[in-house]
Design a protein around this motif. Sequence first.
Motif, short mmCIF file in Angstrom:
data_model
loop_
_atom_site.label_atom_id
_atom_site.label_comp_id
_atom_site.label_asym_id
_atom_site.label_seq_id
_atom_site.Cartn_x
_atom_site.Cartn_y
_atom_site.Cartn_z
N ALA A 6 0.63 -1.20 0.06
CA ALA A 6 -0.07 0.07 0.05
C ALA A 6 0.82 1.26 -0.13
CB ALA A 6 -1.07 0.28 1.27
N VAL A 7 1.87 1.39 0.83
CA VAL A 7 2.69 2.58 0.81
C VAL A 7 3.51 2.60 -0.42
CG1 VAL A 7 4.86 3.29 1.90
CG2 VAL A 7 3.00 1.89 3.13
N LEU A 8 3.97 1.54 -1.18
CA LEU A 8 4.55 1.62 -2.39
C LEU A 8 3.58 1.81 -3.58
CD1 LEU A 8 6.97 -1.51 -2.33
CD2 LEU A 8 7.68 0.65 -1.83
N GLY A 9 2.33 1.67 -3.14
CA GLY A 9 1.36 2.21 -4.13
C GLY A 9 1.19 3.59 -4.13
N ALA A 10 1.03 4.01 -3.00
CA ALA A 10 0.99 5.32 -2.76
C ALA A 10 2.14 6.25 -3.21
CB ALA A 10 0.65 5.82 -1.22
N LEU A 11 3.47 5.71 -2.88
CA LEU A 11 4.69 6.35 -3.64
C LEU A 11 4.52 6.36 -5.15
CD1 LEU A 11 7.20 7.52 -2.49
CD2 LEU A 11 8.24 5.01 -3.07
N GLY A 12 4.16 5.30 -5.60
CA GLY A 12 3.91 5.46 -7.14
C GLY A 12 2.88 6.27 -7.77
N THR A 13 1.79 6.25 -7.10
CA THR A 13 0.58 7.08 -7.42
C THR A 13 1.07 8.40 -7.17
OG1 THR A 13 -1.14 5.28 -6.80
CG2 THR A 13 -1.82 7.55 -6.81
N GLY A 14 1.72 9.01 -6.27
CA GLY A 14 2.24 10.28 -6.03
C GLY A 14 3.27 10.61 -7.20
N LEU A 19 3.18 13.72 -12.70
CA LEU A 19 3.87 13.93 -14.01
C LEU A 19 2.41 13.77 -15.21
CD1 LEU A 19 6.73 11.58 -13.80
CD2 LEU A 19 6.66 13.96 -13.91
N LEU A 20 1.46 13.01 -14.63
CA LEU A 20 0.22 12.73 -15.33
C LEU A 20 -1.11 13.48 -14.77
CD1 LEU A 20 0.76 8.94 -16.01
CD2 LEU A 20 1.14 10.81 -17.73
N PRO A 21 -1.75 14.47 -15.22
CA PRO A 21 -2.76 14.92 -14.61
C PRO A 21 -4.13 14.23 -14.45
CG PRO A 21 -1.94 16.41 -16.32
CD PRO A 21 -0.99 15.01 -16.43
N LEU A 22 -4.03 12.98 -15.10
CA LEU A 22 -5.22 12.12 -15.01
C LEU A 22 -5.14 11.40 -14.10
CD1 LEU A 22 -5.68 10.98 -18.67
CD2 LEU A 22 -7.02 12.74 -17.62
N VAL A 23 -4.07 11.29 -13.27
CA VAL A 23 -3.81 10.51 -11.77
C VAL A 23 -4.23 11.44 -10.72
CG1 VAL A 23 -2.42 8.87 -10.45
CG2 VAL A 23 -2.44 8.78 -13.00
N ASN A 24 -5.07 11.15 -9.92
CA ASN A 24 -5.42 11.97 -8.84
C ASN A 24 -5.26 11.50 -7.52
OD1 ASN A 24 -6.83 13.90 -7.12
ND2 ASN A 24 -8.47 14.30 -8.54
N ALA A 25 -3.78 12.31 -7.09
CA ALA A 25 -3.44 12.00 -5.83
C ALA A 25 -4.32 12.39 -4.46
CB ALA A 25 -2.07 12.47 -5.38
N GLU A 26 -5.13 13.22 -4.69
CA GLU A 26 -6.02 13.64 -3.63
C GLU A 26 -7.11 12.77 -3.38
OE1 GLU A 26 -4.90 15.72 -6.04
OE2 GLU A 26 -4.06 17.44 -4.84
N LEU A 48 2.87 9.60 -0.62
CA LEU A 48 2.14 10.27 -1.37
C LEU A 48 2.96 11.72 -1.81
CD1 LEU A 48 -1.77 10.18 -1.39
CD2 LEU A 48 -0.45 9.51 -3.36
N ALA A 49 3.18 12.18 -0.72
CA ALA A 49 3.86 13.50 -0.69
C ALA A 49 5.35 13.33 -1.49
CB ALA A 49 3.74 14.30 0.64
N ILE A 50 5.95 12.34 -0.86
CA ILE A 50 7.19 12.08 -1.34
C ILE A 50 7.12 11.65 -2.80
CG2 ILE A 50 9.14 10.45 -1.09
CD1 ILE A 50 8.78 10.44 1.98
N GLY A 51 6.22 10.93 -3.28
CA GLY A 51 6.15 10.68 -4.71
C GLY A 51 5.86 11.88 -5.62
N GLN A 52 4.99 12.49 -5.04
CA GLN A 52 4.58 13.72 -5.54
C GLN A 52 5.95 14.69 -5.82
OE1 GLN A 52 1.35 16.37 -5.76
NE2 GLN A 52 0.83 14.65 -7.36
N THR A 53 6.59 14.85 -4.77
CA THR A 53 7.80 15.69 -4.61
C THR A 53 8.89 15.10 -5.77
OG1 THR A 53 7.25 16.31 -2.47
CG2 THR A 53 9.56 16.69 -3.24
#
Length: 140
Positions: A6-14, A19-26, A48-53
């Motif tokens: 789950a944490v790795l998935g959140a990192l990847g999703t972030g 990079l892709l506006p269609l993927v919504n981290a919020e 998520l925050a680390i992935g987004q950064t």
Amino acid sequence: MTDILAVLGALGTGAASALLPLVNAEAYAILAATRSHAWLAVLLVLALAIGQTAGKLVLFESARRGAGRWAAKLADSRWAGRATGPFVVLGSATLGLPPLAIVSLAAGAAGQRRLTFGVLCLVGRTVRFVVLVLPVAWAL
């Protein structure tokens, strides 16, 4: 094991959402808060925050490296310093206005320090996700 995934998935999703506006981290953050324990929700928000950064740093670096021919124009421009100042980056990372993707590109092209940008982006994204997730976590 599922918590690690789950944490790795959140990192990847972030990273993908950076990079892709269609993927919504919020939306991912809110959904994760409804489906997990509080301690896991905290880890997911941080991931998520680390992935987004990390994703925004990719944009930042690409603009920085591609800005060679624009550097002279940016150096002479008054808006470059203002548009990429620390409060603009932090506000954009927290509120989404101006869009963080645009601020990431402008900050990279203007030569902002990588560490400053990364820290401000991480702090802003973390605050944003925490503010979204807390009401959901408290309601459950």
